[in-house]
Motif scaffolding. Sequence first.
Motif, mmCIF file in Angstrom:
data_model
loop_
_atom_site.group_PDB
_atom_site.id
_atom_site.type_symbol
_atom_site.label_atom_id
_atom_site.label_comp_id
_atom_site.label_asym_id
_atom_site.label_seq_id
_atom_site.Cartn_x
_atom_site.Cartn_y
_atom_site.Cartn_z
ATOM 1 N N VAL A 1 0.880 -1.173 0.000
ATOM 2 C CA VAL A 1 0.000 0.000 0.000
ATOM 3 C C VAL A 1 0.917 1.222 0.000
ATOM 4 O O VAL A 1 1.683 1.423 0.949
ATOM 5 C CB VAL A 1 -0.921 0.003 1.229
ATOM 6 C CG1 VAL A 1 -1.850 1.223 1.193
ATOM 7 C CG2 VAL A 1 -1.738 -1.276 1.305
ATOM 8 N N LEU A 2 0.869 1.981 -1.069
ATOM 9 C CA LEU A 2 1.863 3.031 -1.275
ATOM 10 C C LEU A 2 1.250 4.422 -1.152
ATOM 11 O O LEU A 2 0.251 4.726 -1.790
ATOM 12 C CB LEU A 2 2.468 2.862 -2.675
ATOM 13 C CG LEU A 2 3.713 3.681 -2.962
ATOM 14 C CD1 LEU A 2 4.906 3.139 -2.178
ATOM 15 C CD2 LEU A 2 4.024 3.643 -4.459
ATOM 16 N N TYR A 3 1.896 5.219 -0.299
ATOM 17 C CA TYR A 3 1.510 6.628 -0.229
ATOM 18 C C TYR A 3 2.695 7.441 -0.752
ATOM 19 O O TYR A 3 3.751 7.502 -0.122
ATOM 20 C CB TYR A 3 1.174 7.028 1.211
ATOM 21 C CG TYR A 3 1.054 8.520 1.403
ATOM 22 C CD1 TYR A 3 0.280 9.304 0.526
ATOM 23 C CD2 TYR A 3 1.713 9.155 2.451
ATOM 24 C CE1 TYR A 3 0.198 10.680 0.705
ATOM 25 C CE2 TYR A 3 1.624 10.533 2.632
ATOM 26 C CZ TYR A 3 0.862 11.291 1.754
ATOM 27 O OH TYR A 3 0.781 12.647 1.910
ATOM 28 N N ASP A 4 2.493 8.035 -1.918
ATOM 29 C CA ASP A 4 3.558 8.798 -2.564
ATOM 30 C C ASP A 4 3.336 10.275 -2.271
ATOM 31 O O ASP A 4 2.386 10.885 -2.775
ATOM 32 C CB ASP A 4 3.514 8.521 -4.073
ATOM 33 C CG ASP A 4 4.642 9.219 -4.812
ATOM 34 O OD1 ASP A 4 5.547 9.771 -4.128
ATOM 35 O OD2 ASP A 4 4.624 9.213 -6.055
ATOM 36 N N GLU A 5 4.261 10.866 -1.468
ATOM 37 C CA GLU A 5 4.103 12.281 -1.089
ATOM 38 C C GLU A 5 4.356 13.213 -2.269
ATOM 39 O O GLU A 5 3.854 14.326 -2.315
ATOM 40 C CB GLU A 5 5.044 12.619 0.064
ATOM 41 C CG GLU A 5 4.627 11.966 1.369
ATOM 42 C CD GLU A 5 5.582 12.276 2.527
ATOM 43 O OE1 GLU A 5 5.131 12.220 3.678
ATOM 44 O OE2 GLU A 5 6.786 12.558 2.259
ATOM 45 N N GLY A 6 5.160 12.744 -3.223
ATOM 46 C CA GLY A 6 5.426 13.547 -4.414
ATOM 47 C C GLY A 6 4.805 12.900 -5.640
ATOM 48 O O GLY A 6 3.675 12.397 -5.569
ATOM 49 N N GLU A 7 5.565 12.916 -6.736
ATOM 50 C CA GLU A 7 5.095 12.230 -7.935
ATOM 51 C C GLU A 7 6.241 11.361 -8.429
ATOM 52 O O GLU A 7 6.835 11.603 -9.501
ATOM 53 C CB GLU A 7 4.655 13.234 -8.996
ATOM 54 C CG GLU A 7 3.383 13.966 -8.597
ATOM 55 C CD GLU A 7 2.843 14.850 -9.718
ATOM 56 O OE1 GLU A 7 3.529 15.003 -10.758
ATOM 57 O OE2 GLU A 7 1.748 15.378 -9.534
ATOM 58 N N ALA B 1 -5.205 7.126 4.788
ATOM 59 C CA ALA B 1 -5.783 6.087 3.927
ATOM 60 C C ALA B 1 -4.874 4.866 3.882
ATOM 61 O O ALA B 1 -5.331 3.726 3.831
ATOM 62 C CB ALA B 1 -6.010 6.631 2.517
ATOM 63 N N MET B 2 -3.574 5.129 3.944
ATOM 64 C CA MET B 2 -2.629 4.013 3.931
ATOM 65 C C MET B 2 -2.767 3.178 5.216
ATOM 66 O O MET B 2 -2.828 1.941 5.168
ATOM 67 C CB MET B 2 -1.201 4.551 3.812
ATOM 68 C CG MET B 2 -0.149 3.467 3.731
ATOM 69 S SD MET B 2 1.516 4.139 3.758
ATOM 70 C CE MET B 2 1.708 4.510 5.489
ATOM 71 N N VAL B 3 -2.851 3.893 6.352
ATOM 72 C CA VAL B 3 -3.004 3.177 7.637
ATOM 73 C C VAL B 3 -4.285 2.347 7.624
ATOM 74 O O VAL B 3 -4.302 1.183 8.024
ATOM 75 C CB VAL B 3 -3.033 4.184 8.813
ATOM 76 C CG1 VAL B 3 -3.337 3.470 10.123
ATOM 77 C CG2 VAL B 3 -1.699 4.908 8.904
ATOM 78 N N TYR B 4 -5.345 2.976 7.122
ATOM 79 C CA TYR B 4 -6.637 2.278 7.061
ATOM 80 C C TYR B 4 -6.523 1.027 6.198
ATOM 81 O O TYR B 4 -6.949 -0.058 6.593
ATOM 82 C CB TYR B 4 -7.698 3.220 6.481
ATOM 83 C CG TYR B 4 -9.059 2.589 6.320
ATOM 84 C CD1 TYR B 4 -9.956 2.571 7.376
ATOM 85 C CD2 TYR B 4 -9.425 1.987 5.117
ATOM 86 C CE1 TYR B 4 -11.200 1.979 7.233
ATOM 87 C CE2 TYR B 4 -10.670 1.381 4.966
ATOM 88 C CZ TYR B 4 -11.557 1.391 6.023
ATOM 89 O OH TYR B 4 -12.775 0.784 5.889
ATOM 90 N N GLN B 5 -5.934 1.196 5.017
ATOM 91 C CA GLN B 5 -5.873 0.089 4.061
ATOM 92 C C GLN B 5 -5.029 -1.069 4.604
ATOM 93 O O GLN B 5 -5.383 -2.232 4.453
ATOM 94 C CB GLN B 5 -5.290 0.602 2.728
ATOM 95 C CG GLN B 5 -5.569 -0.310 1.536
ATOM 96 C CD GLN B 5 -7.056 -0.457 1.255
ATOM 97 O OE1 GLN B 5 -7.820 0.496 1.399
ATOM 98 N NE2 GLN B 5 -7.477 -1.664 0.904
#
Lengths: 360, 242
Positions: free
Chosen positions: A60-66, A89-93
């Motif tokens: 589950v990836l949270y990308d702060e940039g692009e 959302a990442m924590v939830y997932q």
Amino acid sequence: MKRTGLANRARLVWAIVVKDFVDGFKNKKLLTNTISIIFLVLLYRFLPILGSGSDPTRLVLYDEGESSIVRELDRSEAVRLREVETFEAMVYQVGIEDIHTVGVVLPVDFDQQVLEGERLMLEAIIDHWVNDEDEAYMRADIEPELTRLTGAPVQVNMVREEITQADGAYAFQIAIGLLLVMGMMGMMFTPQLLIQEKESRTLDAMQVSPVTMMDLLIGKGIVGGAYALLMSGFVLLASGQFVLHWWAILIAILAGAFFNVSIGLLLGVILTDQKQVNLWGFIIFQPFIITMVVGMFEPIPNTIRSAMRWFPTVAMGNAAGQSITASVDLGSYFLSILVMFIWGAAFFGVTAFLLRRAEK
Amino acid sequence: MKAIEVKDLHRYYNGVKAVQGISFDVNDGEIFGFLGPNGAGKSTTIKVLTGQLRPTSGSAEVVGCDVVEDRQELKPQIGVVFEYQNLYERLSARDNLQFTARLYGAKKERVDEMLELVGLEDRSKERIQNYSNGMKQRLLIARALVHKPKVLFLDEPTRGLDPGVAREIRSIIANLADSGVTVFLTTHYMEEADRLSDRVAILHQGEIVAIDTPEALKEAYGEEDRATLEDVFIKLTGKDLY
């Protein structure tokens, strides 16, 4: 009729409880059912683990940039990617996904760090119950793949995070396990305690003894409840590692046992033989289990979801789920407990009414 | 003193008259035979007297307790042997008796005393599903006596038993009366009723058609010098027993 003492009533109830326990230990059918339930619980608990041996880790990836690596990770066969928009959302997932799931944060300057060729250190989260072996399994999937894609050595710093929501895969696993054992013990076994007395006509002997039908009902309820609690213990043995708030799961189990056993007592009073119990127990169990599954997983409109909170098995799912979250939502939790007690009391009240009417 | 007093007792089932205005008394310590063909109302009467059924009208008192109003007070004073063998089959004789003893608050020693009385002490730990009919019947009597009831209701206690076992049961019943227990006995066996009962009542279509000592009934209704109770029964009910 003169009022008899509470101690006297307790003695009668205790006599019934002791007799039924002794009888239960000699009942091969009950022992077979008990072993089947334990097997079912263990199957539910450990089948996903056994089946996931060769599955790629869910990332589950949270990308702060692009970051440019995201597109390549999406095509990777070493991990199964799911991208989310926020850290929450990442924590939830991560909390609701099944085994071997890790949430990774790509910092805003990730591409820059890659270009500089430095050793990359990424922050990641895993569920609080993940053991060292599973952590190593996920690390072995992720770190080499990220190293291969970036061309720079990557290290992932995994932090165990307590989950925040009560409707994930693990909450469901506990809730469904509890419902299975309580349904079997409450709705199928408890009525049998009464049906046996009817079929063997030992109920007639009870009726001429000092036992009142209310003593009988309470005695049978205690035995059914005790078996339901005992079997719930196996669920906790199998899934207890997820639990953060033991008081919450124990109260949920007590309320769930009360509600399930109350249905069983009603069935035991209105039905006359074992076949009817098997049939009606099975039929009644279906809406309860289906509602729980729908209530915990399916994307349904909020109005329907709110209404479903008043259904006892949905309440049970929520209460059990709350016990594995970081902090219990007390309002939601105690509403669920109340719902189960109200349903249980309603079924018990109807049963007591029917018995009193029959006694007259 | 009267152990049982029944006055103008009626009991209907969905309009069918099972018992129609019967009245009788049973004396303390007496063995009272309650005879009648199938469907005459014997079991219904026992169910009313033991508090299992409410009478439609009339009244009945057992050891001074009204069977409707004082039902809970009545229960510890009576013992019932049903016409069927309603025991916990997976449990041993001892477990069955201990359960009953607990229900009535009887002392533990009573269990041993009862096992000895009915001759089951050697096999008291076996599951009773392995018992013969005779052994189960003896256990049923022990169960009905474990709390020292004042009145014992026996519904066909020797039906279907071997002659030897039936004789043992009859011997137990006779001894009970000697110890002061009032026995209310229904039976199909006229010889048994004749031998055991101090008095008998003959029930026919829900009504008592005769009540007296066996000797008096034979004298009153027998057509021959050696008339039996069975002759009297057939004459009064017009029915054979089997």
